[in-house]
Design a protein around this motif. Sequence first.
Motif, PDB file in Angstrom:
ATOM      1  N   ARG A 165       0.894  -1.138  -0.043  1.00 29.66           N
ATOM      2  CA  ARG A 165      -0.062  -0.042   0.045  1.00 29.66           C
ATOM      3  C   ARG A 165       0.860   1.217   0.051  1.00 29.66           C
ATOM      4  NH1 ARG A 165      -2.577   0.446   5.878  1.00 29.66           N
ATOM      5  NH2 ARG A 165      -0.844   0.489   7.198  1.00 29.66           N
ATOM      6  N   ALA A 166       0.321   2.416  -0.621  1.00 30.51           N
ATOM      7  CA  ALA A 166       1.082   3.823  -0.403  1.00 30.51           C
ATOM      8  C   ALA A 166       0.417   4.438   0.656  1.00 30.51           C
ATOM      9  CB  ALA A 166       0.721   4.376  -1.696  1.00 30.51           C
ATOM     10  N   CYS A 167       1.436   5.245   1.343  1.00 31.74           N
ATOM     11  CA  CYS A 167       0.902   6.168   2.394  1.00 31.74           C
ATOM     12  C   CYS A 167       1.642   7.699   2.228  1.00 31.74           C
ATOM     13  CB  CYS A 167       1.352   5.631   3.730  1.00 31.74           C
ATOM     14  SG  CYS A 167       0.816   3.859   4.114  1.00 31.74           S
ATOM     15  N   ASN A 168       1.076   8.508   2.574  1.00 33.34           N
ATOM     16  CA  ASN A 168       1.431   9.947   2.743  1.00 33.34           C
ATOM     17  C   ASN A 168       2.050  10.226   4.100  1.00 33.34           C
ATOM     18  OD1 ASN A 168       0.810  10.699  -0.005  1.00 33.34           O
ATOM     19  ND2 ASN A 168      -1.359  11.067   0.645  1.00 33.34           N
ATOM     20  N   ASP A 169       3.189  10.824   4.193  1.00 29.59           N
ATOM     21  CA  ASP A 169       3.871  10.959   5.483  1.00 29.59           C
ATOM     22  C   ASP A 169       3.134  12.265   5.796  1.00 29.59           C
ATOM     23  OD1 ASP A 169       5.541  11.145   7.538  1.00 29.59           O
ATOM     24  OD2 ASP A 169       7.463  11.408   6.567  1.00 29.59           O
ATOM     25  N   THR A 170       2.349  12.438   6.905  1.00 34.39           N
ATOM     26  CA  THR A 170       2.059  13.470   7.374  1.00 34.39           C
ATOM     27  C   THR A 170       2.182  13.892   8.798  1.00 34.39           C
ATOM     28  OG1 THR A 170      -0.193  12.760   6.309  1.00 34.39           O
ATOM     29  CG2 THR A 170      -0.404  14.508   7.831  1.00 34.39           C
ATOM     30  N   PRO A 171       3.221  14.977   9.074  1.00 40.45           N
ATOM     31  CA  PRO A 171       3.695  15.569  10.043  1.00 40.45           C
ATOM     32  C   PRO A 171       2.493  15.543  11.283  1.00 40.45           C
ATOM     33  CG  PRO A 171       4.582  16.831   8.465  1.00 40.45           C
ATOM     34  CD  PRO A 171       3.310  16.143   7.803  1.00 40.45           C
ATOM     35  N   TYR A 172       2.722  14.888  12.451  1.00 33.46           N
ATOM     36  CA  TYR A 172       2.056  15.130  13.683  1.00 33.46           C
ATOM     37  C   TYR A 172       0.730  14.363  13.664  1.00 33.46           C
ATOM     38  CZ  TYR A 172       5.424  18.804  13.926  1.00 33.46           C
ATOM     39  OH  TYR A 172       6.783  19.458  14.065  1.00 33.46           O
ATOM     40  N   LEU A 173       0.330  13.804  12.306  1.00 37.76           N
ATOM     41  CA  LEU A 173      -0.931  13.206  12.375  1.00 37.76           C
ATOM     42  C   LEU A 173      -0.889  11.586  11.853  1.00 37.76           C
ATOM     43  CD1 LEU A 173      -2.865  15.837  10.070  1.00 37.76           C
ATOM     44  CD2 LEU A 173      -3.138  15.335  12.618  1.00 37.76           C
ATOM     45  N   PRO A 174      -1.609  10.761  11.932  1.00 33.25           N
ATOM     46  CA  PRO A 174      -1.724   9.374  11.377  1.00 33.25           C
ATOM     47  C   PRO A 174      -1.390   9.671   9.835  1.00 33.25           C
ATOM     48  CG  PRO A 174      -3.266   9.522  12.969  1.00 33.25           C
ATOM     49  CD  PRO A 174      -2.965  11.011  12.671  1.00 33.25           C
ATOM     50  N   ASP A 175      -0.394   8.702   9.315  1.00 36.74           N
ATOM     51  CA  ASP A 175      -0.464   8.834   7.735  1.00 36.74           C
ATOM     52  C   ASP A 175      -1.427   8.209   6.934  1.00 36.74           C
ATOM     53  OD1 ASP A 175       2.096   9.698   8.439  1.00 36.74           O
ATOM     54  OD2 ASP A 175       3.127   7.939   8.070  1.00 36.74           O
ATOM     55  N   PRO A 176      -2.211   8.973   6.254  1.00 38.92           N
ATOM     56  CA  PRO A 176      -3.316   8.410   5.641  1.00 38.92           C
ATOM     57  C   PRO A 176      -2.680   7.229   4.410  1.00 38.92           C
ATOM     58  CG  PRO A 176      -2.867  10.654   4.624  1.00 38.92           C
ATOM     59  CD  PRO A 176      -1.980  10.204   5.784  1.00 38.92           C
ATOM     60  N   SER A 193      -3.521   4.286   1.292  1.00 38.85           N
ATOM     61  CA  SER A 193      -4.352   3.573   0.423  1.00 38.85           C
ATOM     62  C   SER A 193      -4.996   2.109   1.019  1.00 38.85           C
ATOM     63  CB  SER A 193      -3.666   3.396  -0.970  1.00 38.85           C
ATOM     64  OG  SER A 193      -2.713   2.382  -0.880  1.00 38.85           O
ATOM     65  N   ALA A 194      -5.660   1.541   0.302  1.00 38.54           N
ATOM     66  CA  ALA A 194      -6.155   0.280   0.677  1.00 38.54           C
ATOM     67  C   ALA A 194      -5.077  -0.724   0.323  1.00 38.54           C
ATOM     68  CB  ALA A 194      -7.379  -0.204  -0.218  1.00 38.54           C
ATOM     69  N   TRP A 195      -4.677  -1.996   0.943  1.00 42.36           N
ATOM     70  CA  TRP A 195      -3.841  -2.816   0.781  1.00 42.36           C
ATOM     71  C   TRP A 195      -4.254  -3.182  -0.717  1.00 42.36           C
ATOM     72  CZ3 TRP A 195       0.412  -3.423   3.157  1.00 42.36           C
ATOM     73  CH2 TRP A 195       0.429  -3.171   4.592  1.00 42.36           C
ATOM     74  N   ARG A 196      -3.265  -3.635  -1.442  1.00 43.02           N
ATOM     75  CA  ARG A 196      -3.341  -4.118  -2.826  1.00 43.02           C
ATOM     76  C   ARG A 196      -2.382  -5.242  -2.822  1.00 43.02           C
ATOM     77  NH1 ARG A 196      -7.405  -1.337  -3.727  1.00 43.02           N
ATOM     78  NH2 ARG A 196      -7.268   0.825  -4.473  1.00 43.02           N
ATOM     79  N   THR A 197      -2.908  -6.351  -3.666  1.00 42.88           N
ATOM     80  CA  THR A 197      -2.102  -7.595  -4.003  1.00 42.88           C
ATOM     81  C   THR A 197      -1.585  -7.661  -5.451  1.00 42.88           C
ATOM     82  OG1 THR A 197      -3.401  -8.515  -2.457  1.00 42.88           O
ATOM     83  CG2 THR A 197      -2.308 -10.181  -3.941  1.00 42.88           C
ATOM     84  N   GLY A 198      -0.462  -8.165  -5.896  1.00 42.90           N
ATOM     85  CA  GLY A 198       0.504  -8.142  -6.916  1.00 42.90           C
ATOM     86  C   GLY A 198       1.140  -9.429  -7.082  1.00 42.90           C
ATOM     87  N   VAL A 199       1.402 -10.021  -8.199  1.00 45.74           N
ATOM     88  CA  VAL A 199       2.257 -11.181  -8.168  1.00 45.74           C
ATOM     89  C   VAL A 199       3.499 -10.938  -8.913  1.00 45.74           C
ATOM     90  CG1 VAL A 199       2.364 -13.625  -9.296  1.00 45.74           C
ATOM     91  CG2 VAL A 199       0.283 -12.508  -8.368  1.00 45.74           C
ATOM     92  N   ALA A 200       4.826 -11.215  -8.247  1.00 50.08           N
ATOM     93  CA  ALA A 200       5.852 -10.608  -8.830  1.00 50.08           C
ATOM     94  C   ALA A 200       6.348 -11.516 -10.183  1.00 50.08           C
ATOM     95  CB  ALA A 200       7.054 -11.149  -7.867  1.00 50.08           C
TER      96      ALA A 200
END
Length: 56
Positions: A36-47, A49-56
């Motif tokens: 998943r991808a997250c935004n680093d937000t100072p002083y707040l919980p990082d928002p 995305s939903a978990w995603r699944t892929g195959v290598a």
Amino acid sequence: MRTGASRSWRHQIDSGSGNCKKFDHNFGEGRTVIFRACNDTPYLPDPCSAWRTGVA
């Protein structure tokens, strides 16, 4: 890596919003990857995305 083993990484990208970065973890072919991808937000919980699944 043995079958069934799991690993966790966190990558910090300082290049700004809208920029992409590639990471080569050299996963074995056919291996399921959950991410998943997250935004680093100072002083707040990082928002994140939903978990995603892929195959290598």
